[in-house]
Write a protein that holds these residues in place. Sequence first.
Motif, PDB file in Angstrom:
ATOM      1  N   ALA A  43      49.982  12.113  34.341  1.00  0.00           N
ATOM      2  CA  ALA A  43      50.643  12.563  33.117  1.00  0.00           C
ATOM      3  C   ALA A  43      51.376  11.387  32.475  1.00  0.00           C
ATOM      4  O   ALA A  43      52.024  10.608  33.169  1.00  0.00           O
ATOM      5  CB  ALA A  43      51.623  13.688  33.439  1.00  0.00           C
ATOM      6  N   TRP A 135      50.540  12.341  24.868  1.00  0.00           N
ATOM      7  CA  TRP A 135      49.875  13.329  25.708  1.00  0.00           C
ATOM      8  C   TRP A 135      48.577  13.830  25.069  1.00  0.00           C
ATOM      9  O   TRP A 135      47.841  14.593  25.679  1.00  0.00           O
ATOM     10  CB  TRP A 135      50.811  14.511  25.975  1.00  0.00           C
ATOM     11  CG  TRP A 135      51.823  14.248  27.046  1.00  0.00           C
ATOM     12  CD1 TRP A 135      52.791  13.281  27.056  1.00  0.00           C
ATOM     13  CD2 TRP A 135      51.976  14.960  28.263  1.00  0.00           C
ATOM     14  NE1 TRP A 135      53.535  13.351  28.201  1.00  0.00           N
ATOM     15  CE2 TRP A 135      53.056  14.379  28.967  1.00  0.00           C
ATOM     16  CE3 TRP A 135      51.315  16.044  28.832  1.00  0.00           C
ATOM     17  CZ2 TRP A 135      53.475  14.839  30.204  1.00  0.00           C
ATOM     18  CZ3 TRP A 135      51.733  16.508  30.063  1.00  0.00           C
ATOM     19  CH2 TRP A 135      52.800  15.902  30.739  1.00  0.00           C
ATOM     20  N   TYR A 144      49.863  22.137  29.682  1.00  0.00           N
ATOM     21  CA  TYR A 144      49.202  21.300  30.683  1.00  0.00           C
ATOM     22  C   TYR A 144      49.559  21.812  32.074  1.00  0.00           C
ATOM     23  O   TYR A 144      50.716  22.110  32.342  1.00  0.00           O
ATOM     24  CB  TYR A 144      49.659  19.846  30.556  1.00  0.00           C
ATOM     25  CG  TYR A 144      49.226  19.202  29.268  1.00  0.00           C
ATOM     26  CD1 TYR A 144      48.123  18.359  29.229  1.00  0.00           C
ATOM     27  CD2 TYR A 144      49.904  19.448  28.084  1.00  0.00           C
ATOM     28  CE1 TYR A 144      47.708  17.774  28.042  1.00  0.00           C
ATOM     29  CE2 TYR A 144      49.492  18.875  26.897  1.00  0.00           C
ATOM     30  CZ  TYR A 144      48.403  18.038  26.884  1.00  0.00           C
ATOM     31  OH  TYR A 144      47.990  17.473  25.704  1.00  0.00           O
ATOM     32  N   ILE A 152      47.221  15.518  35.610  1.00  0.00           N
ATOM     33  CA  ILE A 152      46.871  16.621  34.709  1.00  0.00           C
ATOM     34  C   ILE A 152      45.583  17.263  35.211  1.00  0.00           C
ATOM     35  O   ILE A 152      44.544  16.615  35.297  1.00  0.00           O
ATOM     36  CB  ILE A 152      46.712  16.129  33.262  1.00  0.00           C
ATOM     37  CG1 ILE A 152      48.050  15.604  32.740  1.00  0.00           C
ATOM     38  CG2 ILE A 152      46.169  17.246  32.368  1.00  0.00           C
ATOM     39  CD1 ILE A 152      47.989  14.968  31.364  1.00  0.00           C
ATOM     40  N   ARG A 155      44.272  20.903  30.438  1.00  0.00           N
ATOM     41  CA  ARG A 155      44.939  20.929  29.138  1.00  0.00           C
ATOM     42  C   ARG A 155      44.444  22.179  28.433  1.00  0.00           C
ATOM     43  O   ARG A 155      43.244  22.368  28.259  1.00  0.00           O
ATOM     44  CB  ARG A 155      44.560  19.701  28.319  1.00  0.00           C
ATOM     45  CG  ARG A 155      45.067  19.770  26.913  1.00  0.00           C
ATOM     46  CD  ARG A 155      44.586  18.522  26.149  1.00  0.00           C
ATOM     47  NE  ARG A 155      44.751  18.737  24.753  1.00  0.00           N
ATOM     48  CZ  ARG A 155      43.825  19.214  23.938  1.00  0.00           C
ATOM     49  NH1 ARG A 155      42.636  19.531  24.396  1.00  0.00           N
ATOM     50  NH2 ARG A 155      44.075  19.374  22.674  1.00  0.00           N
TER      51      ARG A 155
END
Length: 180
Positions: A43, A135, A144, A152, A155
């Motif tokens: 992230a 992001w 997320y 991550i 998404r």
Amino acid sequence: MAKVSPVMLAPPLIFAGLAVLMFLGLQREDPDALPSALEGKSAPAVEITQLGTGATFTDETLRADGVKLVNFWASWCAPCRVEHPQLEALAKSGIEIYGVNYKDKAPNALKFLADLGDPYKSIGADETGRMALNWGVYGVPETYVIDSNGIIVLRFAGPITQRAIEQTILPAIQDAQAGL
């Protein structure tokens, strides 16, 4: 035989090109899904300021044990109001949700939470939109799923619905918990 001018060829060539692009677009697995270059990656940095008197979160928070959600939202966003009951339900079920208030006025954001409830473990403001840009946020709401290593896993663009929870969010959470 008459000579064909390039101007006369342009419309059929443009149409053929668009038809090919449309055909290729329809071959995608989920035509509604927006691609994310960050899935499977760490992230990006947390760049928020305090919103109200609540605690903010940091990069270390996202890399701590447990699966968590990071939700970008705003008080002026109608779909954010639609998804809010789902966020409340996820929080009540024990899922940690960290809120990023996107380009909003603090009094409006705080009133939104006072009126609808606060599902966030902690929250911060992204007043300039810099964090959202880093992001890859297309628009709010966007959520997320982050694993214990700060990676991550998913998404999800758009408002979270009950169907999205069952078919997309919970399976991603389970994958993250299993270390997949």
